[in-house]
Design a protein around this motif. Structure first.
Motif, PDB file in Angstrom:
ATOM      1  N   GLN A 266       0.831  -1.202   0.000  1.00 34.08           N
ATOM      2  CA  GLN A 266       0.000   0.000   0.000  1.00 34.08           C
ATOM      3  C   GLN A 266       0.869   1.258   0.000  1.00 34.08           C
ATOM      4  O   GLN A 266       0.565   2.238  -0.687  1.00 34.08           O
ATOM      5  N   ALA A 267       1.944   1.233   0.767  1.00 28.63           N
ATOM      6  CA  ALA A 267       2.845   2.392   0.824  1.00 28.63           C
ATOM      7  C   ALA A 267       3.482   2.655  -0.530  1.00 28.63           C
ATOM      8  O   ALA A 267       3.605   3.811  -0.967  1.00 28.63           O
ATOM      9  N   ILE A 268       3.882   1.592  -1.227  1.00 29.97           N
ATOM     10  CA  ILE A 268       4.485   1.740  -2.558  1.00 29.97           C
ATOM     11  C   ILE A 268       3.475   2.323  -3.535  1.00 29.97           C
ATOM     12  O   ILE A 268       3.784   3.243  -4.301  1.00 29.97           O
ATOM     13  N   LYS A 269       2.254   1.807  -3.509  1.00 32.56           N
ATOM     14  CA  LYS A 269       1.202   2.310  -4.396  1.00 32.56           C
ATOM     15  C   LYS A 269       0.871   3.765  -4.091  1.00 32.56           C
ATOM     16  O   LYS A 269       0.737   4.592  -5.007  1.00 32.56           O
ATOM     17  N   LEU A 270       0.763   4.100  -2.807  1.00 36.06           N
ATOM     18  CA  LEU A 270       0.462   5.481  -2.416  1.00 36.06           C
ATOM     19  C   LEU A 270       1.573   6.435  -2.857  1.00 36.06           C
ATOM     20  O   LEU A 270       1.303   7.562  -3.300  1.00 36.06           O
ATOM     21  N   ALA A 271       2.822   5.985  -2.762  1.00 36.04           N
ATOM     22  CA  ALA A 271       3.942   6.828  -3.183  1.00 36.04           C
ATOM     23  C   ALA A 271       3.897   7.087  -4.687  1.00 36.04           C
ATOM     24  O   ALA A 271       4.189   8.198  -5.149  1.00 36.04           O
ATOM     25  N   ILE A 272       3.522   6.077  -5.462  1.00 37.97           N
ATOM     26  CA  ILE A 272       3.396   6.248  -6.915  1.00 37.97           C
ATOM     27  C   ILE A 272       2.297   7.248  -7.238  1.00 37.97           C
ATOM     28  O   ILE A 272       2.467   8.141  -8.083  1.00 37.97           O
ATOM     29  N   ILE A 273       1.177   7.135  -6.560  1.00 37.77           N
ATOM     30  CA  ILE A 273       0.060   8.058  -6.794  1.00 37.77           C
ATOM     31  C   ILE A 273       0.439   9.469  -6.365  1.00 37.77           C
ATOM     32  O   ILE A 273       0.119  10.449  -7.048  1.00 37.77           O
ATOM     33  N   ASP A 274       1.152   9.590  -5.242  1.00 40.05           N
ATOM     34  CA  ASP A 274       1.542  10.921  -4.767  1.00 40.05           C
ATOM     35  C   ASP A 274       2.550  11.573  -5.706  1.00 40.05           C
ATOM     36  O   ASP A 274       2.487  12.781  -5.960  1.00 40.05           O
ATOM     37  N   ALA A 275       3.482  10.782  -6.241  1.00 40.09           N
ATOM     38  CA  ALA A 275       4.451  11.329  -7.196  1.00 40.09           C
ATOM     39  C   ALA A 275       3.737  11.819  -8.450  1.00 40.09           C
ATOM     40  O   ALA A 275       4.075  12.880  -9.003  1.00 40.09           O
ATOM     41  N   ALA A 276       2.741  11.052  -8.903  1.00 41.45           N
ATOM     42  CA  ALA A 276       1.972  11.467 -10.076  1.00 41.45           C
ATOM     43  C   ALA A 276       1.194  12.737  -9.789  1.00 41.45           C
ATOM     44  O   ALA A 276       1.145  13.658 -10.625  1.00 41.45           O
ATOM     45  N   PHE A 277       0.595  12.811  -8.605  1.00 41.30           N
ATOM     46  CA  PHE A 277      -0.153  14.012  -8.224  1.00 41.30           C
ATOM     47  C   PHE A 277       0.768  15.225  -8.162  1.00 41.30           C
ATOM     48  O   PHE A 277       0.429  16.305  -8.666  1.00 41.30           O
ATOM     49  N   ASP A 278       1.931  15.064  -7.543  1.00 40.49           N
ATOM     50  CA  ASP A 278       2.889  16.159  -7.425  1.00 40.49           C
ATOM     51  C   ASP A 278       3.324  16.640  -8.803  1.00 40.49           C
ATOM     52  O   ASP A 278       3.454  17.841  -9.043  1.00 40.49           O
ATOM     53  N   ASN A 279       3.528  15.704  -9.723  1.00 42.28           N
ATOM     54  CA  ASN A 279       3.902  16.050 -11.099  1.00 42.28           C
ATOM     55  C   ASN A 279       2.811  16.871 -11.760  1.00 42.28           C
ATOM     56  O   ASN A 279       3.084  17.856 -12.457  1.00 42.28           O
ATOM     57  N   CYS A 280       1.555  16.491 -11.527  1.00 40.06           N
ATOM     58  CA  CYS A 280       0.426  17.234 -12.116  1.00 40.06           C
ATOM     59  C   CYS A 280       0.376  18.661 -11.586  1.00 40.06           C
ATOM     60  O   CYS A 280       0.152  19.611 -12.333  1.00 40.06           O
ATOM     61  N   VAL A 281       0.588  18.797 -10.295  1.00 40.83           N
ATOM     62  CA  VAL A 281       0.537  20.129  -9.664  1.00 40.83           C
ATOM     63  C   VAL A 281       1.665  21.010 -10.179  1.00 40.83           C
ATOM     64  O   VAL A 281       1.465  22.181 -10.525  1.00 40.83           O
ATOM     65  N   VAL A 282       2.865  20.453 -10.242  1.00 41.00           N
ATOM     66  CA  VAL A 282       4.025  21.216 -10.741  1.00 41.00           C
ATOM     67  C   VAL A 282       3.811  21.635 -12.187  1.00 41.00           C
ATOM     68  O   VAL A 282       4.062  22.789 -12.570  1.00 41.00           O
ATOM     69  N   THR A 283       3.325  20.712 -13.012  1.00 46.12           N
ATOM     70  CA  THR A 283       3.072  21.025 -14.431  1.00 46.12           C
ATOM     71  C   THR A 283       2.011  22.099 -14.558  1.00 46.12           C
ATOM     72  O   THR A 283       2.122  23.018 -15.378  1.00 46.12           O
ATOM     73  N   SER A 284       0.950  21.998 -13.733  1.00 42.35           N
ATOM     74  CA  SER A 284      -0.130  22.985 -13.789  1.00 42.35           C
ATOM     75  C   SER A 284       0.367  24.360 -13.376  1.00 42.35           C
ATOM     76  O   SER A 284       0.021  25.377 -13.989  1.00 42.35           O
ATOM     77  N   GLN A 285       1.221  24.419 -12.357  1.00 39.47           N
ATOM     78  CA  GLN A 285       1.748  25.708 -11.911  1.00 39.47           C
ATOM     79  C   GLN A 285       2.691  26.320 -12.935  1.00 39.47           C
ATOM     80  O   GLN A 285       2.724  27.541 -13.117  1.00 39.47           O
ATOM     81  N   ALA A 286       3.436  25.456 -13.629  1.00 40.42           N
ATOM     82  CA  ALA A 286       4.370  25.940 -14.647  1.00 40.42           C
ATOM     83  C   ALA A 286       3.642  26.536 -15.848  1.00 40.42           C
ATOM     84  O   ALA A 286       4.117  27.496 -16.476  1.00 40.42           O
ATOM     85  N   SER A 287       2.463  25.968 -16.153  1.00 37.07           N
ATOM     86  CA  SER A 287       1.691  26.474 -17.289  1.00 37.07           C
ATOM     87  C   SER A 287       0.768  27.585 -16.828  1.00 37.07           C
ATOM     88  O   SER A 287       0.636  28.596 -17.362  1.00 37.07           O
TER      89      SER A 287
END
Length: 287
Positions: A266-287
């Motif tokens: 569960q921790a591994i899966k949550l970390a993957i989802i959180d990394a994806a979420f963080d990437n989305c937020v960073v990309t959205s802020q950059a644009s």
């Protein structure tokens, strides 16, 4: 900054948050068992993520580059998830049960697919359950941000799919976890077992669950009792589960090692989802 799996696995509170997450996923299963079961077996879970990523990464002006039979089967084989025959059968099953449908267009002989509204709603619910868990760990606001941006699922899911497919820990789970990931509805079996564990008892060598009757367990899961019993015997031989009294007529326990396998996964899966979420937020802020 996104949490890493080691940080997620460390807080003692994770036990209760993951238990709440498991119960949410069980409610999803009860609401639509056939659709939820797509996410309850390792192979089908990965195939579903590949199909969704193809759909979300489509090019609006060229439907041949979306979710098509040829692209789906190519990606399944490229990632060594299943054979072409298995991928083809999965796609036909999704179409038969109305989880996907043909787009009302043709590109030559190619007929692209799209997930139906109910499918996308279920996928969004799966994402939200995990974002809620992550928020619980660090008092974050991921869930609120996701809900406030209806288009975020289209950006987030392909990144989650990439993370799952590229993770050795996800693709090659540990012994008992692997045993259940290849069982029909195996993910639901593990969620059911772990949702009945009192987190305060999680340090015991043999941790009681809420399961007593294999028959009731199998009926609720819509599984063959014989098939489920066989897998439970395999797990019992590994020392991963057992019964506090007479086999099949007393409370089932899970070993501390099996419980830790589940929490680590569960921790591994949550970390993957959180990394994806963080990437989305960073990309959205950059644009």
């Amino acid at each position: 900054m996104a949490l890493v799996s080691e940080d997620i696995a460390r807080p003692p509170a994770l036990r209760r948050h993951v238990q709440a997450q498991s119960r949410t996923l069980l409610q999803t299963y009860e609401a639509n068992p056939r659709l939820a079961s797509v996410f309850a077996t390792q192979q089908r879970w990965l195939m579903a993520h590949i199909g969704l990523a193809l759909y979300f990464n489509r090019e609006p002006d060229d439907h041949r580059k979306g979710l098509t039979s040829a692209r789906f089967m190519d990606d399944i084989c490229r990632h060594s998830v299943a054979s072409r025959n298995t991928a083809d059968a999965f796609l036909k099953e999704m179409l038969h049960y109305g989880f996907i449908r043909h787009l009302p267009i043709k590109c030559g002989r190619i007929r692209p697919f799209e997930p139906t509204a109910g499918t996308l709603e279920t996928v969004a619910g799966w994402v939200m359950a995990h974002l809620r868990t992550l928020d619980s760990l660090d008092s974050g606001f991921r869930l609120a941000a996701f809900v406030a941006q209806p288009d975020m699922l289209a950006k987030l899911q392909p990144l989650v799919a990439d993370g799952l497919l590229s993770s050795h820990a996800v693709r090659e789970p540990r012994q008992t976890f692997s045993l259940f990931t290849w069982l029909d509805n195996g993910g639901i079996v593990m969620d059911w077992l772990m949702s009945g564990v009192d987190p305060d008892h999680a340090d015991l060598d043999r941790i009681p669950t809420g399961v007593v009757s294999i028959g009731d367990f199998a009926n609720w899961l819509k599984l063959s009792r014989t098939h489920l019993s066989r897998k439970l015997r395999d797990a019992e031989e590994l020392g991963s589960i057992g019964w506090l009294g007479q086999r099949g007529h007393s409370v089932m326990w899970v070993s501390s090692e099996f419980y830790q396998e589940y929490m680590t996964a569960q921790a591994i899966k949550l970390a993957i989802i959180d990394a994806a979420f963080d990437n989305c937020v960073v990309t959205s802020q950059a644009s």
